[in-house]
Design an enzyme around this catalytic site. Structure first.
Site, short mmCIF file in Angstrom:
data_model
loop_
_atom_site.label_atom_id
_atom_site.label_comp_id
_atom_site.label_asym_id
_atom_site.label_seq_id
_atom_site.Cartn_x
_atom_site.Cartn_y
_atom_site.Cartn_z
N GLY A 60 -5.72 -25.69 -10.89
CA GLY A 60 -6.57 -25.23 -11.99
C GLY A 60 -6.09 -23.91 -12.58
N SER A 61 -7.07 -23.10 -12.99
CA SER A 61 -6.77 -21.96 -13.85
C SER A 61 -5.86 -20.89 -13.24
CB SER A 61 -8.06 -21.30 -14.29
OG SER A 61 -8.81 -22.23 -15.03
N ILE A 62 -5.77 -20.81 -11.91
CA ILE A 62 -4.85 -19.79 -11.36
C ILE A 62 -3.43 -20.07 -11.83
CG2 ILE A 62 -6.23 -19.10 -9.35
CD1 ILE A 62 -4.56 -20.91 -7.60
#
Lengths: 574, 92
Positions: free
Chosen positions: A287-289
């Protein structure tokens, strides 16, 4: 003359003496010779008789003598932490074996033994002793001294002990995943124990001779490992997560100071797959990491700088798919910096689209994210790449979907991005990281920009990482809330919530990655996003672990100016 | 002359046989002692290993933490750090 007559007299006995002996000789010698002959014949007779008896005796069947390697055991070097504290060692323990041939009453022996050894059933032991032709059967290996004493007190014939080396882990489950485990012959079957075997550092020994090899010194610090375990356990409980994992590694060398995967495993018992190490044995869409990588690629390839503006209001339509941001957002075009702070999926997808599939793939390859990698000799799960790297895949990989990675592999790449741009390969061995060739993956300038946005994400009022701030440690990081794939697409309620961070941000010494699997909402956490669970969990971890690792806080924290929000501040937008 | 020589040689042979006998048994005794020492060393090494394991077991963080907390100790916080004066201004 009286002399001559004495001569024959004197002679007579001289002459008669040989005569006497000549006549007595045969009489005296013959019985002796006969006796000696008799003894010899008798001995020969006994030997022949015995031969005949053996030849005549009924043989049960052709007997096969099976040699069992009873004494071979593997001696292993000790494992110690970075300060030389003992983690694993070999100690001599009694092992019980049986010689069924010598047993008087097998049923009695089996029953009495089953009473003393709780792990055994009498029927099982009876089967073990059933074949009286076997002269050696292992019953129980590596008994506790007290158990051995109780078996000894039974006084059963046909049971005996051998001392054998057995691996012991005095710290219990601490660092269990990293250490791995051994089998009954003391051979490594997983984790570092398996690596020791693969590296040829174990010796086959007889008896209790211990290997003279030096101890294996790990980069793990058991105090930090314990602190991380405690904090992660409490985070897992607080956010009611199904599982959790966290790693802290040196930003410059990749040496892992602490690595935890919950639920834990006990190295003294064999690993069960449900408790596999989530840091290396599983791959996840993070995801966003992953936006850290996308922004770094954009900066490094000259596609964008931090101020370049993208219109994220409309969403991004590619073929039949439309990428939209979950929240409302500020409702205006965003700069790359803001895309990072608001964690805009559309923005990251637009940036990735501009980078293009080819260059994106090449950049990920440069960071080592597309190749099989190993943690020392321990295999890391292979990255799961899209079968076809098209426009939609390029866009989704931009915000961390469509590409599944082992978290540790990502942590290594993240360390390379923030440490000034030098390639980092995670390692568990002390001193190993420094020896590795340092190749540059991104420029120092890109690395500095990345550190800037990471720090801003924690200090800025609208940053998603606000609650990861720890006063004095200048934390910088990125949140990630990735929906897990399930039946019929992604599941909204089942997410992997993660936070990747580095501290202190002006010259990072350590990188941390915290993952919570399927956290639930609860008191104080109205939503299951990383900014309210993994973020604060990271703050607690850094506050506790940093002093142990020798990172001291600094009061004049630069690079923000705003007072950091406390852990229990209201949840910012994800 | 020859007889004397024979006698001497015989005596020498006897003496060396006795000598060999003594040396052989000495060697066996020494070997037994070496083995005993090796066993003792092995045992001592294993005892040391057990003690080291026990010490590590007693000093495991899981056990020390509650003990330390019972004494009123806790994890180091930033408030435990004192600002350090530059080296020149340090008090003796």
């Amino acid at each position: 003359m009286p002399a001559p007559p004495t001569q024959p007299r004197a002679r007579a006995p001289v002459q008669s003496a040989p005569r006497a002996s000549a006549t007595a000789g045969p009489v005296n010698l013959r019985p002796r010779l006969l006796a000696a002959l008799g003894v010899l014949l008798a001995a020969l007779g006994v030997v022949s008789g015995q031969l005949v008896r053996l030849a005549m005796k009924e043989q049960p069947e052709a007997r096969v003598s099976m040699a069992e390697p009873i004494a071979r055991i593997w001696s292993r070097p000790d494992i110690v932490d970075r300060h030389g504290r003992l983690i694993a060692t070999d100690v001599a323990t009694p092992s019980l074996y049986a010689d069924p041939h010598l047993m008087l009453d097998i049923d009695e022996a089996a029953e009495k033994l089953a009473e003393v050894l709780p792990n055994f059933e009498a029927a099982e032991l009876r089967r073990l002793f059933a074949d009286r032709n076997r002269r050696f059967v292992w019953v129980a290996r590596g008994l506790a001294p007290r158990q051995a004493q109780r078996v000894h007190e039974l006084g059963l014939p046909g049971l005996a002990f051998r001392s054998e080396l057995k691996r012991v882990y005095p710290l219990g489950t601490l660092a269990g995943h990293v250490i791995g485990s051994v089998n009954t012959d003391n051979r490594g079957i997983s984790g570092l124990e398996r690596m020791l075997d693969a590296a040829g550092r174990v010796e086959a020994v007889q008896g209790l001779a211990r290997t003279s090899g030096p101890a294996l010194r790990l980069s793990i610090d058991i105090a930090a490992q314990h602190a991380l375990t405690q904090e992660l356990k409490s985070a897992k409980e607080r956010y009611r997560a199904a599982a959790a994992a966290a790693v802290i590694l040196d930003a410059g060398t990749g040496e892992i100071a602490a690595a935890v995967s919950l639920p834990e495993v006990d190295p003294a018992h064999w690993l069960d797959t449900a408790r596999a190490d989530r840091l290396v044995a599983g791959v996840y869409e993070l995801g966003s990491i992953f936006k850290v990588v996308t922004v770094a690629a954009g900066l490094e390839l000259g596609v964008a700088d931090l101020d370049k503006v993208y219109d994220v209001r409309q969403g991004l339509a590619i073929g039949q798919y439309t990428i939209k941001d979950p929240g409302s957002g500020p409702g205006r075009p965003l700069s790359v910096r803001e895309i990072f702070l608001h964690s805009s999926n559309v923005g990251a997808a637009l940036l990735a689209q501009e980078i293009g599939a080819e260059r994106q793939r090449a950049f990920l390859a440069r960071l080592g994210l597309t190749d099989t990698s190993r943690l020392d000799l321990i295999p890391i799960a292979n990255p799961l790449l899209p079968r076809q790297w098209g426009a939609i895949e390029t866009a989704t990989i931009g915000f961390g979907h469509g590409l599944a990675l082992a978290p540790l592999q990502f942590a290594g790449a993240f360390a390379s991005l923030v440490n000034g741009g030098l390639m980092v390969t995670p390692t568990l061995l002390a001193g190993e990281g420094e020896a590795k060739a340092q190749t540059r993956v991104v420029s120092a300038a890109t690395s500095e920009r990345i550190r800037e946005v990471l720090r801003l994400n924690v200090t800025h009022a609208s940053g998603t990482g606000r609650r990861a701030e720890v006063e004095g440690y200048r934390v910088g990081g990125k949140t990630g809330t990735a929906e897990m794939p399930g039946r019929g697409g992604y599941q909204e309620k089942a997410v992997i919530s993660s936070f990747v961070a580095a501290f202190p941000m002006d010259a990072p010494r350590y990188v941390s990655l915290v993952l919570l699997f399927e956290p639930q909402t609860g008191e104080g956490t109205p939503r299951i996003v990383a900014s309210v669970n993994a973020g604060p969990a990271t703050a607690r971890i850094i506050e506790r672990v940093a002093p142990i690792l020798g990172v001291s806080p600094r009061s004049d924290a630069p690079g923000g100016g705003r007072a950091p929000a406390p852990f229990d501040a209201p949840a910012p937008a994800q | 002359m020859l007889r004397a020589l024979n006698t001497v040689l015989m005596l020498v042979t006897l003496a060396s046989a006795v000598g060999l006998y003594v040396v052989k048994y000495d060697t066996r005794r020494l070997e037994a002692r070496v083995q005993a020492q090796e066993r003792a060393l092995e045992k001592a090494e294993n005892d040391v290993a057990v003690l080291m394991a026990e010490r590590a077991y007693l000093a495991r963080p899981e056990r020390l933490e509650p003990l330390a907390r019972a004494l009123g100790l806790g994890p180091l916080s930033r408030h435990n750090y004192a600002a350090q004066a530059p080296a020149g201004e340090r008090q003796p």
